[in-house]
Write a protein that holds these residues in place. Structure first.
Motif, short mmCIF file in Angstrom:
data_model
loop_
_atom_site.label_atom_id
_atom_site.label_comp_id
_atom_site.label_asym_id
_atom_site.label_seq_id
_atom_site.Cartn_x
_atom_site.Cartn_y
_atom_site.Cartn_z
N LYS A 17 2.12 -24.53 -14.71
CA LYS A 17 1.24 -23.51 -13.96
C LYS A 17 0.63 -22.54 -14.78
N SER A 53 -2.78 -22.46 -16.68
CA SER A 53 -4.10 -22.02 -16.06
C SER A 53 -4.61 -21.09 -16.48
N PRO A 100 -15.62 -22.49 -2.30
CA PRO A 100 -14.31 -22.21 -2.79
C PRO A 100 -12.80 -23.06 -2.19
N PHE A 101 -13.31 -23.33 -0.80
CA PHE A 101 -12.22 -23.88 -0.32
C PHE A 101 -12.08 -25.43 -0.81
N PHE A 133 -11.08 -25.34 -4.70
CA PHE A 133 -9.73 -24.75 -5.15
C PHE A 133 -8.71 -25.37 -4.29
N PRO A 170 -0.52 -22.86 -9.35
CA PRO A 170 -0.38 -21.51 -10.24
C PRO A 170 -0.95 -20.37 -9.37
N LEU A 214 -2.89 -18.03 -10.26
CA LEU A 214 -4.33 -17.96 -10.60
C LEU A 214 -5.20 -18.65 -9.49
N VAL A 215 -4.78 -19.99 -9.30
CA VAL A 215 -5.65 -20.82 -8.08
C VAL A 215 -5.47 -19.90 -7.03
N PHE A 262 -7.70 -17.08 -6.84
CA PHE A 262 -9.15 -17.72 -6.64
C PHE A 262 -9.25 -17.98 -5.11
N LEU A 263 -8.51 -18.73 -4.54
CA LEU A 263 -8.52 -19.17 -3.38
C LEU A 263 -8.64 -18.02 -2.19
N PHE A 302 -12.29 -15.77 -3.35
CA PHE A 302 -13.60 -16.50 -2.93
C PHE A 302 -13.60 -17.14 -1.77
N GLY A 303 -12.20 -17.27 -1.17
CA GLY A 303 -12.30 -18.00 0.26
C GLY A 303 -12.55 -16.86 1.22
N ILE A 304 -12.18 -15.50 0.99
CA ILE A 304 -12.50 -14.40 2.04
C ILE A 304 -13.87 -14.28 2.05
N GLN A 361 -8.62 -11.39 -13.28
CA GLN A 361 -9.64 -12.33 -13.33
C GLN A 361 -10.70 -12.38 -12.06
#
Lengths: 217, 227, 242
Positions: free
Chosen positions: A156, A159, A183-184, A187, B68, B70-71, B74-75, B78-80, B167
């Motif tokens: 993990k 990353s 993004p959905f 990611f 992770p 970090l992911v 990001f989700l 960027f998702g929001i 990030q």
């Protein structure tokens, strides 16, 4: 704007390969370094114990992100800025995992009862013999489950290697998202790939732990 | 090697460093409180909820623990954004951290709850305590006491991991560092300073948790058992 | 006057194992009933059924007017009337002796803290541990822990008290101090049912002794006649103990 497609998925799969490669480097490097630090932590020398203890505190008390920045800019200062990003990322993750593995293994070494050391000593074994013939075999049995568990942390944490310019799975995802802005889709695919790598390790670690507990009962 | 260390050019930025420290502490504190509450509730649901809920919580914990941070960050961020909602980066950061730490807390608390002997629950029932009272007085309190060291380690890790939210440009300590180093071109020195600040923070946070534990767990204080 | 506890033809199995095979007996107000028998004879199970800790398959149990076997059993109300003390004490490790005792009165009965504390002091006094109020379970000996457990039960002012092999985990010296507390309770008129291996205590204190064997009540006799049983099985059981 391009949409998330097969080509992107292929790109992600290759990046996942780099994630695994980086994890392997971090585990092997961190394992070797961590092993000696664990030995230093239980050494008879106060100096060694103190130094290794400080090292562990330092690594565990700083974010991996900062560690990676320090190595990246540190290498640049000594004129090694032409090195591939894999080296900087590998070095940072090696230091990170050595600090944590050393502490895990120290705990395992110390969980072997003191009487085992004494019994071996009474058989006139040297300290090195006591360690390798009596203590390590027992400690290793206890150590497998948490070590495999820590592998998941390593995977993990690779990353974060993106900050030194290494394109692994997360960074690849970010790049694709920058161009597609989905993004959905992006990611969630990235997360699924991580899950595919990590979950078997987690399950394996749990299985090992269960078997150990049964064996002890 | 001819590199000249030069920390003095960072001096004018001391206020910004402090602001970063402050925001890191705030992010961690909010995430810890919400994460602990949510994690404890999830652990109860997983130990004693209806089968479907157990499965849902179990799946959630596995997914979070095997991907992770970090992911996840990001989700959330960027998702929001893609949903058309404008959210402050700091809020997205808290959201992602909470989602993450709830799962870890749940796993730790579950171990604590499982370590409470069945006979304890039986004794509480025989004294006429209802389920809620039994949960609070007989299961949760000793469970928390038992797993407190593991929780503290987890929350220190959370504080350090909050650096990841830089990030998505949440304005915490690492993001501040990133800005200062690009202003001053003193990258190495900047990250040394920030590394030391994090180190100090991790000691302070540990120490604060230790003090809090001594205050709350009177048995440990009285018997002098190490926390 | 009707019985405080009444079992009628109670059956209970754990899987294929038949533990209670038609058990019937009654306990009147102020009586002390000792249940004896080999391990596995069903005596502890019978006791646990009385407090609705185990479900029964057939028959009926009535305790202080509560129908244990019924669908509409109010367990909370039952447990306000019945106190139980376990072999393994089951004190709450994170609470002091006093807090262990105060917990149920404050939570369940809603008694104020000051009053509950007085009640706790009172109960600790009765079991001879007034000086241990602030001690945590791990600071107390087994016998002291068991006496705190008795005090914890007493604080709820139950109408019946159940004792499940409460001295089995204790060495002889500590057993004595717990038995003395129980004897005081019996003399004070408490209705008590106890599963025990202490024949001397059963002989001296019990109104009735129930000898359980193979999931049945094999013989019932007054405590003072324990040396002179009717059935050869009980004679052998007692002989093996003496």
């Amino acid at each position: 704007m391009p949409s998330f497609g097969l080509g992107h998925l292929w790109f992600l799969l290759i990046a996942a390969g780099w994630t695994i490669a980086l994890s392997a480097i971090a585990f092997l490097g961190g394992g070797v370094l961590g092993f000696f630090i664990a030995l230093a932590r239980i050494s008879e020398s106060r100096l060694l114990r103190g130094l290794s203890g400080a090292y562990v505190q330092l690594v565990q008390g700083t974010p991996l992100l900062i560690l990676l920045f320090l190595i990246y800019f540190g290498l640049a200062i000594i004129g090694l800025d032409q090195l591939p990003a894999l080296i900087a990322a590998g070095a940072g993750l090696t230091i990170y995992s050595s600090g944590f593995l050393a502490e895990i293994w120290r705990g395992c070494l110390q969980s072997v009862p003191k009487t085992q050391w004494e019994a071996a000593e009474c058989l006139a074994m040297t300290r090195w013999q006591r360690l390798t013939r009596v203590i390590l075999p027992q400690a290793m049995r206890i150590a497998t489950a948490p070590t495999v568990g820590f592998l998941v942390q390593i995977v993990k944490n690779t990353s974060l290697a993106s900050v030194v310019g290494f394109v692994e799975l997360s960074q690849a995802g970010k790049l694709i998202n920058n161009s597609t802005f989905q993004p959905f889709a992006v990611f969630l695919t990235v997360a699924a790939l991580y899950f595919l790598i990590c979950y078997p390790l987690s399950a394996w670690s749990r299985g090992l732990e269960r078997r150990l507990n049964v064996g002890r009962r | 090697m001819t590199y000249q260390f030069e920390f003095s050019s960072l001096l004018p930025y001391w206020r910004e460093f402090l602001d970063g420290v402050w925001l890191t502490l705030q992010l961690s504190a909010i995430s810890t409180v919400l994460g602990f509450t949510g994690g404890a509730l999830c652990a109860i649901a997983r130990a004693d909820g209806p089968p479907w809920l157990k499965r849902v919580v179990g799946a959630y914990v596995e997914v979070i623990r095997n991907t992770p941070l970090l992911v996840q960050v990001f989700l959330v961020y960027f998702g929001i954004a893609v949903l058309g909602i404008r959210v402050d980066a700091n809020l997205a950061a808290v959201l992602a951290l909470v989602v993450n730490v709830v799962a870890y807390t749940c796993e730790i608390m579950r171990a604590g709850i499982e370590s409470v002997h069945k006979a304890q629950v039986e004794a509480a029932e025989c004294l006429g305590l209802n389920r809620r009272q039994t949960y609070w007085h007989v299961i949760l309190r000793p469970a928390i006491e038992r797993v407190y060291p593991a929780l503290v380690s987890q929350y220190v890790l959370l504080m350090l991991a909050s650096s990841i939210t830089s990030q998505i440009s949440a304005e915490e300590l690492t993001a501040v560092a990133n800005r200062i180093q690009s202003d001053t071109f003193r990258s190495f020195e900047t990250y040394i300073v920030v590394g030391l600040l994090y180190l100090a923070l991790s000691f302070v946070v540990r120490w604060a948790f230790w003090g809090f534990g001594m205050l709350v767990f009177t048995r440990r204080r009285k018997l002098g058992t190490a926390l | 006057m009707s019985a405080v506890v009444k079992l009628t033809d109670v059956h209970k199995s754990f899987g294929p194992l038949k533990v209670l095979n038609g058990v019937s007996f009654e306990v009147g107000r102020g009586e002390v009933v000792a249940m004896i028998g080999q391990s596995g004879s069903g005596k502890s199970t019978a006791l646990r059924c009385i407090n609705a800790l185990e479900k029964i398959e057939q028959g009926s149990i009535e305790v202080c007017g509560h129908a244990i076997h019924g669908e509409k059993l109010d367990k909370r109300a039952l447990r306000l009337d019945v106190g139980i003390v376990f072999q393994s004490y089951n004190l709450f490790p994170h609470l002091t002796a006093e807090q262990n005792i105060m917990l149920a009165p404050t939570c369940v009965k809603g008694i104020g803290r000051r009053e509950a504390r007085e009640l706790a002091r009172d109960c600790l006094n009765r079991v001879g541990l007034a000086d241990k109020a602030g001690h945590y379970p791990e600071q107390l000996s087994g016998g002291q822990q068991q006496r705190v457990a008795i005090a914890r039960s007493l604080a709820m002012q139950p109408k019946v008290m159940l004792f499940d092999e409460v001295t089995s985990a204790l060495d002889p010296q500590l057993t004595g101090e717990v038995l003395r507390v129980m004897e005081d309770l019996a003399r004070g008129g408490m209705t008590m049912i106890l599963v025990t291996h202490e024949m001397g205590f059963a002989r001296k204190v019990a109104t009735h002794v129930i000898y359980m064997r193979q999931g049945k009540v094999w013989e019932v006799l007054p405590g003072h006649r324990l040396n002179d049983p009717d059935t050869p099985e009980l004679r052998e059981f007692i002989g093996s103990d003496l």
